[in-house]
Design a protein around this motif. Structure first.
Motif, short mmCIF file in Angstrom:
data_model
loop_
_atom_site.label_atom_id
_atom_site.label_comp_id
_atom_site.label_asym_id
_atom_site.label_seq_id
_atom_site.Cartn_x
_atom_site.Cartn_y
_atom_site.Cartn_z
N ASN A 1 26.55 10.52 80.52
CA ASN A 1 26.41 11.83 81.17
C ASN A 1 26.61 11.73 82.67
N LEU A 2 26.00 10.73 83.28
CA LEU A 2 26.16 10.56 84.73
C LEU A 2 27.60 10.22 85.08
N LYS A 3 28.23 9.43 84.23
CA LYS A 3 29.64 9.10 84.48
C LYS A 3 30.50 10.37 84.43
N GLY A 4 30.18 11.27 83.48
CA GLY A 4 30.92 12.52 83.40
C GLY A 4 30.76 13.36 84.65
N LEU A 5 29.52 13.43 85.18
CA LEU A 5 29.28 14.19 86.40
C LEU A 5 30.01 13.58 87.59
N ILE A 6 30.05 12.26 87.63
CA ILE A 6 30.76 11.58 88.73
C ILE A 6 32.25 11.88 88.65
N TYR A 7 32.81 11.81 87.43
CA TYR A 7 34.22 12.14 87.27
C TYR A 7 34.48 13.59 87.71
N LEU A 8 33.56 14.47 87.38
CA LEU A 8 33.71 15.87 87.79
C LEU A 8 33.73 16.01 89.30
N SER A 9 32.84 15.30 90.00
CA SER A 9 32.80 15.37 91.46
C SER A 9 34.04 14.77 92.09
N VAL B 1 20.94 17.58 75.95
CA VAL B 1 20.89 18.65 76.95
C VAL B 1 21.77 18.33 78.16
N SER B 2 21.75 17.08 78.58
CA SER B 2 22.53 16.71 79.78
C SER B 2 24.01 16.92 79.57
N ALA B 3 24.50 16.68 78.36
CA ALA B 3 25.93 16.90 78.09
C ALA B 3 26.27 18.38 78.19
N HIS B 4 25.36 19.25 77.74
CA HIS B 4 25.59 20.69 77.91
C HIS B 4 25.62 21.07 79.39
N PHE B 5 24.76 20.43 80.19
CA PHE B 5 24.79 20.67 81.63
C PHE B 5 26.13 20.27 82.22
N GLY B 6 26.65 19.12 81.76
CA GLY B 6 27.94 18.65 82.26
C GLY B 6 29.06 19.63 81.94
N LEU B 7 29.08 20.13 80.70
CA LEU B 7 30.10 21.11 80.32
C LEU B 7 29.94 22.40 81.10
N ALA B 8 28.69 22.76 81.40
CA ALA B 8 28.44 23.97 82.19
C ALA B 8 29.04 23.83 83.59
N GLU B 9 28.85 22.67 84.19
CA GLU B 9 29.40 22.47 85.53
C GLU B 9 30.93 22.45 85.51
N LEU B 10 31.50 21.95 84.40
CA LEU B 10 32.96 22.03 84.26
C LEU B 10 33.42 23.48 84.22
N PRO C 1 49.08 20.96 100.59
CA PRO C 1 48.55 22.03 99.74
C PRO C 1 47.76 21.46 98.57
N LEU C 2 46.69 22.14 98.20
CA LEU C 2 45.86 21.68 97.09
C LEU C 2 46.37 22.28 95.79
N ASN C 3 46.22 21.51 94.71
CA ASN C 3 46.69 22.02 93.44
C ASN C 3 45.76 23.10 92.89
N THR C 4 46.22 23.76 91.85
CA THR C 4 45.49 24.91 91.32
C THR C 4 44.10 24.55 90.84
N GLU C 5 43.96 23.38 90.21
CA GLU C 5 42.66 23.01 89.68
C GLU C 5 41.63 22.87 90.79
N ILE C 6 42.03 22.26 91.92
CA ILE C 6 41.08 22.09 93.01
C ILE C 6 40.77 23.43 93.64
N ARG C 7 41.76 24.32 93.74
CA ARG C 7 41.49 25.65 94.29
C ARG C 7 40.46 26.39 93.42
N LYS C 8 40.59 26.25 92.09
CA LYS C 8 39.61 26.89 91.22
C LYS C 8 38.22 26.30 91.44
N ALA C 9 38.17 25.01 91.68
CA ALA C 9 36.88 24.34 91.80
C ALA C 9 36.11 24.78 93.02
#
Length: 709
Positions: free
Chosen positions: A110-118, A140-149, A687-695
């Motif tokens: 779960n923490l690795k997923g959050l780090i990848y997200l950041s 629960v933590s995995a649901h939190f990770g998907l929520a942040e995504l 220029p930043l790509n679309t994914e980063i602009r959404k983030a």
């Protein structure tokens, strides 16, 4: 005899093996002591982490893994603290050490997923969280990770669903309750926000973070009194709660309790002088109390600590420009910051960036010799010899009141250069037609900039107001535009439209600033002040150093791209006319203009471009001799009668070469139909790509939720 031999052998064995046994016992005791010591440091780290004392927690965990390199829990928490400190790369390194020891632990994944997200690696993060839920559906933590995504992608409904799934599995989960409350408040669903918040307060009434976030949600709702009460509770529960004190001081400022704001800022400064936001807010309060000099001193001290805080710098510079005398010796020091940045831009061959910074320096210190000569040299390099000469004359005329030359030779060289250019420019178009080109009124576009009365910004107070003022100020020196900002907020589109229309503006802009600690997004919508229709919706994101100036310059460029090049006929001699447009407006020989009867041009009903009747088109002009501020051209009349007179308007319809690179980025660049004909994009980074602009669409709410532990 045999028994004696057995006894002898036994004694010998004891003598031989006793040292080994003693050593083994010593090693065992030492290992046990080491483990106990590592556990002691680990426990201290947990206590520090729970108190959000991240530096202390890191130190204790480091000691734990130094003593016991196989301490998986310590490695995990070391990675967790590094993640909270905004060091994802380092956190990933620590997590690798934990993963080597406990490969299938879901909390590590779960923490690795959050780090990848950041780190912006959203696909990797998604794969990890879904993989966890396949094996552990109730994690629960995995649901939190998907929520942040989902939040990073701007999908609030998807994020809510994941938090609700987590809450079904743990009905008292603090992060789920507070995250749902924040999301509901952010989307103006205050009824549900209050329900989630009430549950969180019932379960965690002694947690300062809960009261802190309750204060934030009250601010979103506009209930400053309750926000103040909740913020006070948060700092009473934790006397070292820095974020709580900072929020409380902002709330007091918005409640117009300026003396209390200053007192609380001073208290925070006494504990930590290195936080620039305390100096910034103190200066705002001092300004509101009618003491601009004290405000400038506070902002100056804050900038000594954090020179890259551009919002504080812009706030101070606007105050300096309006209130301090031109002879104030501090102006030179403040201007030197922009001169240094300009020099760095020049080294990177960023001409427009250097030009912008030199102009900023001269806005603060008009007599700054170094900045003005450097700016003049840029004009000369770009072929603007007349403007170059005017700048040098200004330096010479103000040599007694401005910065002193390094030697007398500099004055001699300056005089010689002026004399040489006076000779070279003795036969300019302006002199040929006997006009003063630098005193022409070229204003063709009047634009109003507004900001709305929104909930408070949680980083820089009054960021929307300051951004509106800065957006207006950045157009200073652009001859064709007059941009004004109203100092007070508008209630919304309706009031902005009414004010812009009644005051005779061509366009109006409503803007806002979404700000995180390390990034920002400037949102702006441009409207026709005649019809009220939307012209363009704009959003500009930037992170890192110079992010505020970056979004401002991008905003200016986009506005100029919506403005057609317009001028007027100054003088006429038979078939030749002189128009008040030149190289400074990107005009070149061969440019084609339509001549429109004076006063008959208006903005298009919808979108960009101009509107005028066919029978008001009097003829065309082709530019034959292009000067810097004026140009000469040959006219062709429409119809049988010649109706072309002085002051008739001209609008650009074509250039010989489209999309030419502009040396400067300070003029309208569209033709009569609203099509961009000149490329003047400022070099403000990749220029930043679309994914980063959404983030970064909602950085404030995302940061708040990520910081709930």
């Amino acid at each position: 005899m045999k028994n004696r031999n057995k006894m002898t052998a036994f004694l010998l064995a004891v003598l031989i093996f006793s040292p080994l046994t003693a050593n083994a016992q010593t090693v065992f005791k030492s290992s046990k002591a080491s483990n106990e010591s590592a556990r002691s440091f680990y426990d201290k780290g947990i206590d520090a982490e729970n108190a959000e004392e991240w530096a202390n927690a890191t130190q204790h965990y480091m000691e734990a893994v130094r003593i016991n390199p196989a301490y998986a829990d310590a490695w995990y928490h070391l990675a967790r603290v590094s993640y909270f400190l905004g060091e994802p790369d380092l956190a990933l390194q620590y997590l690798v050490s934990a993963e080597k020891i406990e490969k299938t632990n879901s909390r590590i994944l779960n923490l690795k997923g959050l780090i990848y997200l950041s780190l912006g690696q959203t696909k990797e993060a998604y794969d990890i969280f879904t993989q966890i839920l396949e094996v552990y559906p109730n994690d629960v933590s995995a649901h939190f990770g998907l929520a942040e995504l989902q939040l990073a992608d701007g999908r609030f409904s998807g994020a809510k669903k994941e938090y609700e799934e987590a809450l079904k599995r743990q009905g008292d989960n603090k992060k789920a309750l507070l995250s749902l409350a924040l999301l509901c408040a952010y989307t103006n669903d205050f009824t549900n926000a209050q329900n989630y918040l009430r549950r969180a307060l019932n379960y965690y009434s002694s947690d300062p973070t809960v009261h802190y976030l309750s204060a934030i949600m009250s601010c979103m709702k506009g209930d400053l009194q309750n926000a103040e009460n909740q913020a006070r509770i948060s700092v009473e529960l934790n006397r070292n709660y820095t974020e709580g004190y900072r929020l409380l001081s902002q709330i007091l400022f918005y409640e117009e309790k300026y003396e209390e704001t200053i007192d609380l800022c001073d208290y925070q400064i006494s504990k930590d002088r290195s936080e620039p936001l305390n100096w910034y807010l103190k200066g705002l309060a001092q300004k509101r109390m009618g003491n601009p000099e004290a405000a400038v001193v506070s902002w100056s001290k804050g900038l000594d600590i954090s020179p890259q805080d551009e919002i504080m710098r812009m706030t101070m510079e606007l105050e300096v420009r309006d209130t301090l005398s031109l002879e104030d010796v501090r102006r030179k020091n403040w201007a030197s910051y922009h001169v240094n940045i300009a020099d760095q831009c020049s080294e990177r061959y960023d001409g427009t960036g250097a030009s912008y910074e030199y102009q900023r320096a001269l806005r603060i210190d008009p007599m700054n010799r170094k900045a003005r000569i450097a700016y003049a040299n840029m004009l000369e390099l770009n072929g603007m010899h007349e403007l170059y000469l005017e700048q040098l004359k200004f330096v010479e005329e103000n040599s007694n009141s401005g910065s002193k030359p390094e030697s007398k030779l500099d004055d001699i060289k300056l005089s010689d250069t002026i004399e040489a250019y006076n000779s070279l420019l003795s036969e300019t178009l302006a002199k040929k037609w006997n006009i003063q080109s630098f005193y022409l009124d070229k204003i063709r576009w009047k634009i109003a900039v507004f900001y709305e009365d929104r909930p408070m910004n949680f980083v820089h107070a009054e960021a929307d107001r300051l951004t509106a003022m800065a957006a207006s100020d950045i157009f200073a020196g652009i001859a064709q535009t007059s941009v004004k900002t109203q100092g007070s907020p508008v209630s919304g589109y309706g009031e902005a439209f009414r004010l812009a229309r009644t005051q005779g503006f061509d366009y109006f802009v409503i803007l806002s600033l979404e700000e995180g600690r390390d990034d920002m997004t400037l949102n702006a919508t441009m409207y026709s002040a005649r019809t009220g229709t939307e012209t363009e919706k704009m959003a500009f994101y930037a992170t890192g150093n110079n992010r505020f100036s970056t979004v401002l310059r991008r905003f200016r460029t986009s506005v100029l791209e919506n403005l057609p090049v317009r001028g007027k006929i100054i003088k006429r001699k038979a078939k030749s006319v002189l128009v008040d447009l030149g190289k400074s407006e990107h005009i070149i020989n061969g440019a084609q203009f339509q001549i429109v009867r004076k006063g008959k041009i208006s903005t298009a009903d919808t979108g960009t471009g101009l509107s005028y009747r066919e029978d008001d088109i009097l003829g065309t002009i082709e530019i034959t001799d292009c000067g810097e501020e004026v140009s000469e051209g040959l006219i062709s009349i429409n119809g049988f009668y010649d109706k072309i007179n002085d002051d008739d308007e001209v609008v650009l319809i074509s250039l010989p070469e489209l999309n030419t690179d502009a040396a400067i980025d300070t003029a309208p660049v569209a033709d009569a139909r609203g099509n961009v004909v000149v490329n003047q994009k400022p070099d403000t980074g990749t220029p930043l790509n679309t994914e980063i602009r959404k983030a970064v669409s909602h950085p404030a709410i995302l940061e708040l939720i990520q910081n709930i532990y």
